[in-house]
Write an enzyme that holds these catalytic residues in place. Structure first.
Site, PDB file in Angstrom:
ATOM      1  N   VAL A  20       0.822  -1.206   0.000  1.00 19.80           N
ATOM      2  CA  VAL A  20       0.000   0.000   0.000  1.00 19.80           C
ATOM      3  C   VAL A  20       0.856   1.255   0.000  1.00 19.80           C
ATOM      4  O   VAL A  20       0.694   2.157  -0.829  1.00 19.80           O
ATOM      5  CB  VAL A  20      -0.947   0.015   1.221  1.00 19.80           C
ATOM      6  N   ASP A  38      10.303   3.029   6.727  1.00 14.83           N
ATOM      7  CA  ASP A  38       9.947   1.631   6.961  1.00 14.83           C
ATOM      8  C   ASP A  38      10.919   1.041   7.972  1.00 14.83           C
ATOM      9  O   ASP A  38      12.098   1.429   8.013  1.00 14.83           O
ATOM     10  CB  ASP A  38       9.993   0.834   5.656  1.00 14.83           C
ATOM     11  N   THR A  88      -2.484  -4.291   9.311  1.00 11.43           N
ATOM     12  CA  THR A  88      -3.357  -4.515  10.473  1.00 11.43           C
ATOM     13  C   THR A  88      -3.860  -5.957  10.404  1.00 11.43           C
ATOM     14  O   THR A  88      -4.966  -6.218   9.927  1.00 11.43           O
ATOM     15  CB  THR A  88      -4.540  -3.520  10.492  1.00 11.43           C
ATOM     16  N   THR A 123      -6.479  -0.543   7.326  1.00  8.93           N
ATOM     17  CA  THR A 123      -7.858  -0.985   7.562  1.00  8.93           C
ATOM     18  C   THR A 123      -8.071  -1.299   9.034  1.00  8.93           C
ATOM     19  O   THR A 123      -7.317  -2.068   9.634  1.00  8.93           O
ATOM     20  CB  THR A 123      -8.171  -2.232   6.727  1.00  8.93           C
ATOM     21  N   CYS A 263      -6.492  -8.813   3.277  1.00  8.82           N
ATOM     22  CA  CYS A 263      -7.699  -7.968   3.231  1.00  8.82           C
ATOM     23  C   CYS A 263      -8.971  -8.769   3.485  1.00  8.82           C
ATOM     24  O   CYS A 263      -9.512  -8.770   4.578  1.00  8.82           O
ATOM     25  CB  CYS A 263      -7.781  -7.235   1.889  1.00  8.82           C
ATOM     26  N   ARG A 376       0.944 -13.841   2.450  1.00 11.72           N
ATOM     27  CA  ARG A 376       0.309 -13.587   3.741  1.00 11.72           C
ATOM     28  C   ARG A 376      -1.072 -14.235   3.829  1.00 11.72           C
ATOM     29  O   ARG A 376      -1.909 -14.059   2.954  1.00 11.72           O
ATOM     30  CB  ARG A 376       0.187 -12.079   3.994  1.00 11.72           C
TER      31      ARG A 376
END
Length: 471
Positions: A20, A38, A88, A123, A263, A376
């Protein structure tokens, strides 16, 4: 503030340079000065070399950009508009894991100045920004939100591997802690989003909008997965049904499959968590999560069932009859599961004493979706682990995934090429490298009478060439 950024007097900072944050930072860097922050030193070193650690962007994406990369959060003192775009995830109990978000918030708070803007893209559940992040910013900085600094929320809408729906041509939702911040945040994002922005009336609204985008997809895919389980018992191919039903203009085109990633397979749990805080049980959302999280094991069990049954694998009713007979003989060793439909008679078609110890299965694809390197929350690992639990010898290949990352994350070894012939091939992820495979290609992988498991239904034209099963 917007004018100062455009004029070059102030800079934008992006905290978190993953799937992102990096595309966002590089897009801003076409127009304004950007600081990319980062915590991963290895990633930052690659970024300075013009290499995307995520494998999404080419070297040309870095050319001519006004951007610097750092692991030092003190560099944030040089920025006025700070965007936080960190992961998240959920923990092993499927509860929201806010540690990366709160850690980034604390780092930003240490160097926050009067007049700064902090915008969250991660998110979260509705209310998280105001209930968790703002108090931490205030505590760490000693400043007051609204009076000393502004906060906003603008949810990310990046879809990894999707070249059609980009940051630039996808409408951006923006929100702020007050009217002034809303307008300034909207102006800044309009620099990089040609499709325009949607001004949400409150941060909670923007947070809720993001989380239901993915929850809606999750629930609809869960419906397709449940129908697939039902149609399997009816000996009907789900994709044939969807192809027929899709001829009506108002039929929503979703398909069954594995639901993983950072997501769709995660975000609904944030909504479930918040609902529980409010003493409400989200029956549909939670049920959808249960169905989708179960599909890896279901696919593996259906594969095992067909391996044991050989060419005698029939409809659910046929196998159910066999299960009753097997139960009476007291020979069943597999637990009953209403989801799989295997019951305790997984050996019902095993007339020749076939065993699993000498079975070899090839799993093709381990990333969470097609044409990306992201592993992931990949549900392919559930297929592999379930097969291994039956003492089946499993080989895994994937042209996109990093072997070291897969080993580290799932303790699964992947190899570069298939070795020998297999009793079954499971095409779990429809990478572009796999889509055009022919019957000849699978004949080179399968033993005579071998089973082709087509999770995404992309080889239906080969269903008469092999023993074949798909969702």
């Amino acid at each position: 503030m917007y004018k100062d950024i455009v004029s070059g007097k102030e800079r934008v900072a992006v905290v978190g340079l993953g799937y992102v944050g990096l595309p966002l930072a590089l897009e801003f860097a076409k127009k304004v000065d950007v600081i990319g922050v980062d915590v991963n030193e290895g990633h930052v070193a690659k970024l300075w070399q013009g290499v995307d650690p995520n494998g999404e962007l080419g070297a040309d994406s870095f050319t001519g950009r006004k951007i610097s990369f750092t692991t030092n959060p003190a560099e944030l003192k040089g920025a006025k508009f700070i965007i936080i775009a960190v992961p998240t995830p959920v923990d092993k109990y499927n509860k929201p894991d806010l540690k990366p978000l709160l850690s980034a918030t604390k780092s930003v708070g240490k160097y926050l100045k009067k007049g700064d803007y902090v915008v969250y893209e991660s998110t979260v559940y509705p209310g998280c920004t105001e209930e968790e992040c703002v108090p931490l910013l205030e505590h760490t900085s000693g400043l007051k939100c609204g009076a000393d600094f502004k906060v906003g929320y603008s949810p990310e809408r990046i879809n990894p591997g999707d070249l059609e729906h980009s940051l630039q041509n996808t409408v951006k939702i923006v929100s702020g802690c007050d009217e002034e911040s809303l307008e300034q945040i909207a102006l800044v994002y309009e620099l990089v989003v040609s499709a325009g922005v949607h001004r949400a009336p409150a941060m909670k609204v923007a947070e809720a909008a993001k989380i239901i985008e993915n929850t809606q997809r999750d629930v609809n895919i869960a419906l397709m997965n449940e129908l697939s389980i039902l149609f399997n018992r009816m000996n009907i191919n789900t994709y044939d049904v969807l192809s027929a039903a899709g001829t009506k203009w108002n039929f929503m085109k979703f398909s069954p499959g594995l639901v993983g990633g950072h997501c769709i397979g995660v975000d609904p749990y944030y909504l479930v968590h918040k609902a529980a805080e409010l003493k409400y049980h989200t029956q549909m959302v939670a049920s959808g999560r249960f169905v989708n999280d179960s599909m890896g094991g279901y696919i593996a069990k259906q594969t095992v069932k067909r391996l044991l049954a050989g060419d005698k694998a029939g409809s659910y009713k046929d196998n159910a009859r066999g299960s009753e007979s097997n139960n009476k003989n007291g020979k069943s060793t597999v637990n009953n599961s209403p989801l799989t439909g295997i019951n305790s008679a997984i050996n019902s078609g095993n007339k020749k004493g076939t065993t699993l110890e000498n079975m070899r299965v090839l799993v093709m694809g381990v990333t969470y979706k097609e044409n990306v390197s992201d592993i992931r929350n990949s549900k392919v690992s559930d297929i592999v682990n379930e097969l291994v639990s039956y003492n089946i010898d499993v080989d895994i290949i994937d042209p996109k995934a990093d072997a070291h990352e897969v080993l580290e994350e799932y303790n699964i070894r992947i190899q570069k090429e298939p070795i020998g012939l297999y009793h079954a091939v499971i095409v779990a992820v429809s990478h572009k490298e796999y889509v055009g495979l022919s019957a000849d290609d699978f004949n080179k992988l399968l033993l005579p009478g071998g089973l082709l498991v087509d999770v995404r239904g992309i080889y239906r034209s080969l269903s008469k060439e092999f023993r074949y099963w798909s969702l």
